[in-house]
Design a protein around this motif. Sequence first.
Motif, mmCIF file in Angstrom:
data_model
loop_
_atom_site.group_PDB
_atom_site.id
_atom_site.type_symbol
_atom_site.label_atom_id
_atom_site.label_comp_id
_atom_site.label_asym_id
_atom_site.label_seq_id
_atom_site.Cartn_x
_atom_site.Cartn_y
_atom_site.Cartn_z
ATOM 1 N N ALA A 1 -6.209 6.866 5.985
ATOM 2 C CA ALA A 1 -5.015 6.588 4.851
ATOM 3 C C ALA A 1 -4.815 5.751 3.992
ATOM 4 C CB ALA A 1 -3.729 6.802 6.319
ATOM 5 N N TYR A 2 -3.572 6.075 3.161
ATOM 6 C CA TYR A 2 -3.421 4.850 2.581
ATOM 7 C C TYR A 2 -2.704 4.137 3.115
ATOM 8 C CZ TYR A 2 -4.799 6.672 -2.313
ATOM 9 O OH TYR A 2 -5.480 7.406 -3.304
ATOM 10 N N ILE A 3 -2.164 3.948 4.133
ATOM 11 C CA ILE A 3 -1.655 3.154 5.137
ATOM 12 C C ILE A 3 -2.392 2.140 5.619
ATOM 13 C CG2 ILE A 3 -0.204 2.959 7.007
ATOM 14 C CD1 ILE A 3 1.276 5.498 6.851
ATOM 15 N N GLY A 4 -3.930 3.064 6.294
ATOM 16 C CA GLY A 4 -4.834 2.332 6.596
ATOM 17 C C GLY A 4 -5.268 1.010 5.365
ATOM 18 N N VAL A 5 -5.297 1.517 4.473
ATOM 19 C CA VAL A 5 -5.874 0.928 2.966
ATOM 20 C C VAL A 5 -4.756 -0.516 3.066
ATOM 21 C CG1 VAL A 5 -6.606 0.710 0.785
ATOM 22 C CG2 VAL A 5 -6.908 2.537 1.437
ATOM 23 N N LEU A 6 -3.576 0.024 2.960
ATOM 24 C CA LEU A 6 -2.088 -0.815 2.759
ATOM 25 C C LEU A 6 -2.264 -2.461 3.839
ATOM 26 C CD1 LEU A 6 -0.239 -1.991 2.067
ATOM 27 C CD2 LEU A 6 1.001 -0.451 3.157
ATOM 28 N N ILE A 7 -2.805 -1.704 4.649
ATOM 29 C CA ILE A 7 -2.765 -2.705 5.648
ATOM 30 C C ILE A 7 -3.689 -3.449 6.149
ATOM 31 C CG2 ILE A 7 -2.320 -3.052 8.487
ATOM 32 C CD1 ILE A 7 -0.579 -0.945 8.623
ATOM 33 N N ASP A 8 -5.048 -3.238 5.382
ATOM 34 C CA ASP A 8 -6.523 -3.504 5.718
ATOM 35 C C ASP A 8 -6.654 -4.724 4.431
ATOM 36 O OD1 ASP A 8 -9.080 -4.084 7.252
ATOM 37 O OD2 ASP A 8 -9.322 -3.463 5.044
ATOM 38 N N ASP A 9 -5.621 -4.585 3.858
ATOM 39 C CA ASP A 9 -5.646 -5.180 2.111
ATOM 40 C C ASP A 9 -4.997 -6.698 2.796
ATOM 41 O OD1 ASP A 9 -7.157 -3.131 0.708
ATOM 42 O OD2 ASP A 9 -5.684 -2.907 -0.449
ATOM 43 N N LEU A 10 -3.579 -5.938 3.547
ATOM 44 C CA LEU A 10 -2.584 -7.375 2.902
ATOM 45 C C LEU A 10 -3.305 -7.977 4.450
ATOM 46 C CD1 LEU A 10 0.591 -5.606 3.933
ATOM 47 C CD2 LEU A 10 -0.065 -6.901 2.225
ATOM 48 N N ILE A 11 -4.251 -7.217 5.346
ATOM 49 C CA ILE A 11 -4.288 -8.714 6.737
ATOM 50 C C ILE A 11 -5.344 -9.138 6.029
ATOM 51 C CG2 ILE A 11 -5.618 -8.179 9.089
ATOM 52 C CD1 ILE A 11 -2.228 -7.642 8.125
ATOM 53 N N THR A 12 -6.427 -8.236 5.797
ATOM 54 C CA THR A 12 -8.270 -9.393 5.290
ATOM 55 C C THR A 12 -7.934 -10.115 3.941
ATOM 56 O OG1 THR A 12 -8.847 -7.536 4.117
ATOM 57 C CG2 THR A 12 -9.372 -7.713 6.474
ATOM 58 N N LYS A 13 -7.222 -9.765 3.086
ATOM 59 C CA LYS A 13 -6.826 -10.660 1.679
ATOM 60 C C LYS A 13 -5.837 -11.310 2.009
ATOM 61 C CE LYS A 13 -9.582 -6.808 0.226
ATOM 62 N NZ LYS A 13 -9.760 -5.154 -0.922
ATOM 63 N N GLY A 14 -4.898 -10.786 1.979
ATOM 64 C CA GLY A 14 -4.051 -11.395 2.002
ATOM 65 C C GLY A 14 -2.844 -10.700 0.547
ATOM 66 N N THR A 15 -2.108 -11.355 -0.103
ATOM 67 C CA THR A 15 -1.504 -11.199 -1.620
ATOM 68 C C THR A 15 -0.747 -12.868 -1.544
ATOM 69 O OG1 THR A 15 0.102 -9.944 -2.981
ATOM 70 C CG2 THR A 15 0.990 -10.585 -0.026
ATOM 71 N N GLU A 16 -0.944 -12.435 -2.576
ATOM 72 C CA GLU A 16 -0.051 -13.744 -3.789
ATOM 73 C C GLU A 16 0.968 -13.361 -4.852
ATOM 74 O OE1 GLU A 16 -3.128 -17.204 -4.916
ATOM 75 O OE2 GLU A 16 -3.673 -17.451 -3.409
ATOM 76 N N GLU A 17 0.982 -11.857 -4.488
ATOM 77 C CA GLU A 17 1.866 -11.663 -5.217
ATOM 78 C C GLU A 17 2.690 -10.617 -4.650
ATOM 79 O OE1 GLU A 17 -0.391 -8.286 -8.634
ATOM 80 O OE2 GLU A 17 -0.276 -10.746 -9.187
ATOM 81 N N PRO A 18 3.398 -9.799 -4.647
ATOM 82 C CA PRO A 18 4.514 -8.501 -4.575
ATOM 83 C C PRO A 18 3.200 -7.232 -4.498
ATOM 84 C CG PRO A 18 6.241 -9.450 -5.892
ATOM 85 C CD PRO A 18 4.764 -10.192 -6.045
ATOM 86 N N TYR A 19 2.766 -6.620 -3.827
ATOM 87 C CA TYR A 19 1.471 -5.925 -3.405
ATOM 88 C C TYR A 19 2.062 -4.461 -3.601
ATOM 89 C CZ TYR A 19 -2.223 -3.365 -1.315
ATOM 90 O OH TYR A 19 -3.354 -2.068 -0.998
#
Length: 625
Positions: free
Chosen positions: A409-427
Amino acid sequence: MSLFRDTYDVIVVGAGHAGCEAAAAAANLGSKTLLITMNLQTIAQMSCNPAMGGIAKGQIVREIDALGGYSGIVSDETAIQFKMLNKSKGPAMWSPRVQSDRMRFAETWRLKLEGTKNLDFYQEMVSSLIVEGDEVVGVRTSLGIEVRARSVVLTNGTFLNGLIHIGEKQFGGGRAGERAATGITEQLLDFGFDSGRMKTGTPPRVDGRSLDFSKMVVQPGDEVPEKFSYSDSTKPLTQQRDCHMSYTSPEVHDLLREGFDRSPMFNGRIQSTGPRYCPSIEDKINRFADKDRHQLFVEPEGWDTVEYYINGFSTSLPEDVQFKALSSVAGFENVKFFRPGYAIEYDYFPPTQLRHTLETKLVSGLYFAGQINGTTGYEEAASQGLMAGINAHLKVHEKDPFMLQRDEAYIGVLIDDLITKGTEEPYRMFTSRAEYRTLLRQDNADERLTPRSNSIGLASDERLKRMEIKYEEADKLVKYFEDTSILPEEVNDLLEERGSSPMRQSDKMIKVFSRPQINLEDIKKFDKVAAYIDEHKLDKDVLEQAEIRVKYAGYIAKEKANADKLQRLENIKIPENFDYSKLKSLSYEAREKLSKIKPATISQASRVSGVSPSDISVMLVYMGR
């Protein structure tokens, strides 16, 4: 005597898109749930543009619907226009989008929630959490009322210490006309959380009666509109409202530049990071100074209202500059403002502090969802709320967590990106963020996710049955193409017309259908195919699935094989308290990043920024693999 007699299973703080989906999911799964918001009149308020879906975002709405969430159904029931974007490209890129009736959207969401069993409501600001040891046990309101709970989901949106900017003016607020939320950030910092500041913005709203639409380009919806929800509870639109498009000009840009010295973005008042992919109009003309014009989409706010949203003109410039510049746009010469655009800064918490369930690592039973995690967009927020609500329910009932992989799922991509990479700008989500986007199409979200959701009790048995019938019929149609022969004299005229080489001998129909020049409409012209479709009463969705299965079989098989390889690493678990300092062969950066993020599997570790393939090899050797 307390207002609240019971201990809740789940308390959801905030009633935006994330909060609504979280509350609905937890309650529908059977948890006794309380939704607390500062204003019950603004449940599911569309704070920015009156639309749902779009590129990659439409796929997320379909996934929410397939999982048993409400966003797709509410979007269908309150849509005023439907478009399938990127239709000229392959199906992996097709993205549904609706223009929504803003007032009816919020009303429909509220009524859906009020009709949901196990769900209570309360209007007040939550000022702090009640934490005992390392476990959350409730919340405390601004009136000092304590409400006990076994889990808490924070979905505070832009309200945590929100600060609104219009030119040189600034004032506290979480949204125009609504106060900011205070207390929670400070408490979480005391617990050891890291926080940051982000910025977003919104454009002016104007009176449609003051606009000259004859000077604009009409933007109609699809001739044959579709819908978001896979259920049969909603129907496609039979009438639609047009949007319009106009353009800025060098004159407009010059007028905007006159206000740059009073812009909070340029004079240093705003120091936080805004959304890269949805910049303000002043940012666009500053960054893209070579462009003479930018598109403005003029979007109606509903069926009956005269209010319009000016998509593409997000700004925090002084209100007089906004008015002067917009008045110089074609069709806006006599524009009347309902309210000016503004920017808002707010607190967020870097999402590397969360587990893949969206539970915080520092406080057990506490979940974050939506803009508090650094994301932007209704759809991204709603999907996180859904997952947080599901997992909060599962945790308090001592059941296994529910997580989605990147190939599911794109939801899986979204959460995995957030958890493993973090974000310093609105994702925000894009199709390019998904390495398996041929698998993650908007058309097959039900096939991917409804069985999984049904297994935990959220998606209904009726939904599962509908899904199974649809794909069984599609598979039978593909089998029919594989088994049915066609003669050269039946098809060569069509092949010649389409610029495809003629057949020299009889062959299976699937060979003809697989050719890129031949589409489903061509195949339906053959009497035997038309007869099969009529006999089995196959609808558009079944035919579309059969076509995708035939046309993209090779691509789909290749992506599945790649996903299966990755899954082997996903199955290698890393102990929760693994001591990376013991592995001296790891790079210093890898030890530092892995110790902070604490990935659950080798696969997740491989996606952490700064972790190299050689670092993964060291870990595999150490773990006996």
